[in-house]
Design a protein around this motif. Structure first.
Motif, PDB file in Angstrom:
ATOM      1  N   TYR A  10       0.831  -1.200   0.000  1.00 10.81           N
ATOM      2  CA  TYR A  10       0.000   0.000   0.000  1.00 10.81           C
ATOM      3  C   TYR A  10       0.869   1.255   0.000  1.00 10.81           C
ATOM      4  CZ  TYR A  10       0.150   1.460   4.994  1.00 10.81           C
ATOM      5  OH  TYR A  10       0.523   1.931   6.220  1.00 10.81           O
ATOM      6  N   GLN A  11       2.083   1.169   0.595  1.00 11.63           N
ATOM      7  CA  GLN A  11       3.001   2.297   0.526  1.00 11.63           C
ATOM      8  C   GLN A  11       3.460   2.520  -0.915  1.00 11.63           C
ATOM      9  OE1 GLN A  11       6.046   1.194   3.358  1.00 11.63           O
ATOM     10  NE2 GLN A  11       5.053   2.323   5.026  1.00 11.63           N
ATOM     11  N   LYS A  12       3.627   1.424  -1.642  1.00 10.11           N
ATOM     12  CA  LYS A  12       4.000   1.521  -3.045  1.00 10.11           C
ATOM     13  C   LYS A  12       2.911   2.256  -3.832  1.00 10.11           C
ATOM     14  CE  LYS A  12       5.693  -1.431  -6.818  1.00 10.11           C
ATOM     15  NZ  LYS A  12       5.974  -2.836  -7.223  1.00 10.11           N
ATOM     16  N   ALA A  13       1.655   1.944  -3.508  1.00  8.13           N
ATOM     17  CA  ALA A  13       0.529   2.609  -4.173  1.00  8.13           C
ATOM     18  C   ALA A  13       0.484   4.093  -3.815  1.00  8.13           C
ATOM     19  CB  ALA A  13      -0.781   1.924  -3.788  1.00  8.13           C
ATOM     20  N   TYR A  18       1.336   9.817  -5.178  1.00  5.95           N
ATOM     21  CA  TYR A  18       1.997  11.077  -4.852  1.00  5.95           C
ATOM     22  C   TYR A  18       2.873  11.542  -6.008  1.00  5.95           C
ATOM     23  CZ  TYR A  18       0.592  10.733   0.080  1.00  5.95           C
ATOM     24  OH  TYR A  18      -0.133  10.675   1.242  1.00  5.95           O
ATOM     25  N   ALA A  19       3.567  10.597  -6.651  1.00  7.07           N
ATOM     26  CA  ALA A  19       4.421  10.936  -7.787  1.00  7.07           C
ATOM     27  C   ALA A  19       3.585  11.474  -8.943  1.00  7.07           C
ATOM     28  CB  ALA A  19       5.213   9.707  -8.233  1.00  7.07           C
ATOM     29  N   GLN A  20       2.394  10.890  -9.140  1.00  2.00           N
ATOM     30  CA  GLN A  20       1.489  11.365 -10.181  1.00  2.00           C
ATOM     31  C   GLN A  20       1.052  12.804  -9.901  1.00  2.00           C
ATOM     32  OE1 GLN A  20      -0.131   9.281 -12.998  1.00  2.00           O
ATOM     33  NE2 GLN A  20       1.965   8.622 -12.642  1.00  2.00           N
ATOM     34  N   MET A  21       0.834  13.127  -8.624  1.00  4.57           N
ATOM     35  CA  MET A  21       0.462  14.497  -8.249  1.00  4.57           C
ATOM     36  C   MET A  21       1.622  15.461  -8.500  1.00  4.57           C
ATOM     37  SD  MET A  21      -1.505  13.778  -4.620  1.00  4.57           S
ATOM     38  CE  MET A  21      -2.491  12.284  -4.416  1.00  4.57           C
ATOM     39  N   GLN A  22       2.846  15.038  -8.148  1.00  2.00           N
ATOM     40  CA  GLN A  22       4.018  15.892  -8.294  1.00  2.00           C
ATOM     41  C   GLN A  22       4.299  16.233  -9.751  1.00  2.00           C
ATOM     42  OE1 GLN A  22       6.953  13.509  -6.177  1.00  2.00           O
ATOM     43  NE2 GLN A  22       6.893  14.883  -4.424  1.00  2.00           N
ATOM     44  N   THR A  23       4.095  15.286 -10.644  1.00  2.00           N
ATOM     45  CA  THR A  23       4.362  15.520 -12.060  1.00  2.00           C
ATOM     46  C   THR A  23       3.220  16.245 -12.761  1.00  2.00           C
ATOM     47  OG1 THR A  23       3.445  13.356 -12.659  1.00  2.00           O
ATOM     48  CG2 THR A  23       5.823  13.468 -12.213  1.00  2.00           C
ATOM     49  N   ILE A  28      -6.133  18.163  -9.121  1.00  2.23           N
ATOM     50  CA  ILE A  28      -7.411  18.272  -8.417  1.00  2.23           C
ATOM     51  C   ILE A  28      -8.557  18.223  -9.423  1.00  2.23           C
ATOM     52  CG2 ILE A  28      -8.880  19.839  -7.074  1.00  2.23           C
ATOM     53  CD1 ILE A  28      -6.390  20.749  -5.606  1.00  2.23           C
ATOM     54  N   GLY A  29      -9.512  17.358  -9.144  1.00  2.00           N
ATOM     55  CA  GLY A  29     -10.649  17.172 -10.039  1.00  2.00           C
ATOM     56  C   GLY A  29     -10.512  15.949 -10.924  1.00  2.00           C
ATOM     57  N   ASP A  30      -9.286  15.408 -11.038  1.00  2.72           N
ATOM     58  CA  ASP A  30      -9.064  14.231 -11.879  1.00  2.72           C
ATOM     59  C   ASP A  30      -9.543  12.962 -11.195  1.00  2.72           C
ATOM     60  OD1 ASP A  30      -7.900  15.833 -13.751  1.00  2.72           O
ATOM     61  OD2 ASP A  30      -5.843  15.220 -13.328  1.00  2.72           O
ATOM     62  N   ARG A  31      -9.933  12.002 -12.020  1.00  4.27           N
ATOM     63  CA  ARG A  31     -10.312  10.692 -11.481  1.00  4.27           C
ATOM     64  C   ARG A  31      -9.074   9.825 -11.336  1.00  4.27           C
ATOM     65  NH1 ARG A  31     -14.611   7.033 -14.621  1.00  4.27           N
ATOM     66  NH2 ARG A  31     -12.862   6.886 -16.081  1.00  4.27           N
ATOM     67  N   LEU A  32      -8.969   9.150 -10.195  1.00  3.00           N
ATOM     68  CA  LEU A  32      -7.839   8.253  -9.963  1.00  3.00           C
ATOM     69  C   LEU A  32      -7.984   6.998 -10.826  1.00  3.00           C
ATOM     70  CD1 LEU A  32      -7.612  10.091  -7.392  1.00  3.00           C
ATOM     71  CD2 LEU A  32      -6.837   8.048  -6.177  1.00  3.00           C
ATOM     72  N   PRO A  33      -6.861   6.346 -11.107  1.00  2.72           N
ATOM     73  CA  PRO A  33      -6.957   5.031 -11.765  1.00  2.72           C
ATOM     74  C   PRO A  33      -7.791   4.097 -10.885  1.00  2.72           C
ATOM     75  CG  PRO A  33      -4.691   5.815 -11.727  1.00  2.72           C
ATOM     76  CD  PRO A  33      -5.465   6.735 -10.847  1.00  2.72           C
ATOM     77  N   LEU A  38      -4.498   0.169 -10.837  1.00  3.41           N
ATOM     78  CA  LEU A  38      -3.359   0.395  -9.947  1.00  3.41           C
ATOM     79  C   LEU A  38      -2.679  -0.921  -9.580  1.00  3.41           C
ATOM     80  CD1 LEU A  38      -4.645   3.127  -7.451  1.00  3.41           C
ATOM     81  CD2 LEU A  38      -2.686   3.319  -8.995  1.00  3.41           C
ATOM     82  N   ALA A  39      -3.499  -1.906  -9.249  1.00  5.67           N
ATOM     83  CA  ALA A  39      -2.951  -3.204  -8.843  1.00  5.67           C
ATOM     84  C   ALA A  39      -2.132  -3.829  -9.977  1.00  5.67           C
ATOM     85  CB  ALA A  39      -4.077  -4.138  -8.422  1.00  5.67           C
TER      86      ALA A  39
END
Length: 229
Positions: A10-13, A18-23, A28-33, A38-39
């Motif tokens: 879960y830390q990997k997830a 977080y990396a996706q947010m940084q890049t 904000i407003g986007d749908r997560l995978p 993700l799995a």
């Protein structure tokens, strides 16, 4: 061993999101995978992705929309406000401590406004709010414009971290001050309005000591109403 492996997953997830947010790939407003995506992307279990998403949701960073998915909201202040409420319920803090924190942070807010020279961009809005506050005929109107004044002072710092953190605490404090103003007598209301005008005048004159005196007058009145309840 299994528990350690699950924790790592879960830390990997979390690190991946977080990396996706940084890049900027996740804003904000986007749908997560999806959990499945993700799995598969990270070669981890669905349970681990679900745990990571649940943690982000509890932190106020995402919201789950039934039938649509999980979306990034960035509403961490809501989570912090909830934590403050829990601390109050568990007697890990109290009204007096929060009131003292709010008073001293407003002084720091004014110092920042003076140091960063941001008042010219916000003075017109603050002046308009004070005009509306003077015209307020009901306690409800007074409460609204009082909150607008303090919120706008905070916005005038133009410091996003301060705005986030203090908004979270202020959400709790506003509930109390609203009740205090609602039951305050007309003379106290008048003095509270006057302290707002004194504070803006001190900011315009770039007089930090006068700012502190105006803040102390305001919070002496407010705290007397709050803490005597």
């Amino acid at each position: 061993m299994e528990k350690t492996e699950t924790t790592r997953e879960y830390q990997k997830a979390l690190h991946y999101l977080y990396a996706q947010m940084q890049t900027g790939d996740l804003a904000i407003g986007d749908r997560l995978p999806t959990e499945r995506t993700l799995a598969e992307t990270l070669s981890i279990s669905r349970n681990s992705t679900r745990e990571a998403i649940r943690m982000l949701e509890h932190a106020g960073l995402i919201e789950s929309r039934r039938g649509s998915g999980n979306y990034l909201t960035g509403n961490a202040a809501q989570s912090i406000s909830g934590l403050v409420e829990i601390m109050l319920l568990l007697h890990q803090t109290n009204r007096a401590e929060i009131c003292s924190f709010r008073r001293n942070m407003e002084k720091a807010v004014c110092r920042t406004i003076l140091e960063m020279h941001t008042l010219p961009r916000w003075n017109e809005k603050l002046t308009h709010i004070l005009f509306q506050l003077d015209q307020a005929e009901t306690q409800t109107e007074h409460i609204h414009w009082d909150q607008q004044f303090h919120d706008t002072l905070l916005q005038a710092t133009e410091n996003r971290f301060w705005i986030l953190m203090l908004h979270a605490v202020t959400e709790v404090y506003h509930q109390w001050i609203a009740a205090a103003i609602f039951h305050a007598d007309p003379e106290v209301e008048k003095l509270l309005r006057q302290s707002h005008r004194e504070l803006l005048c001190a900011l315009e004159q770039r007089d930090f000591n006068a700012c502190c005196k105006a803040i102390d007058r305001h919070y002496d009145l407010a705290d007397r109403e709050l803490l005597s309840d």
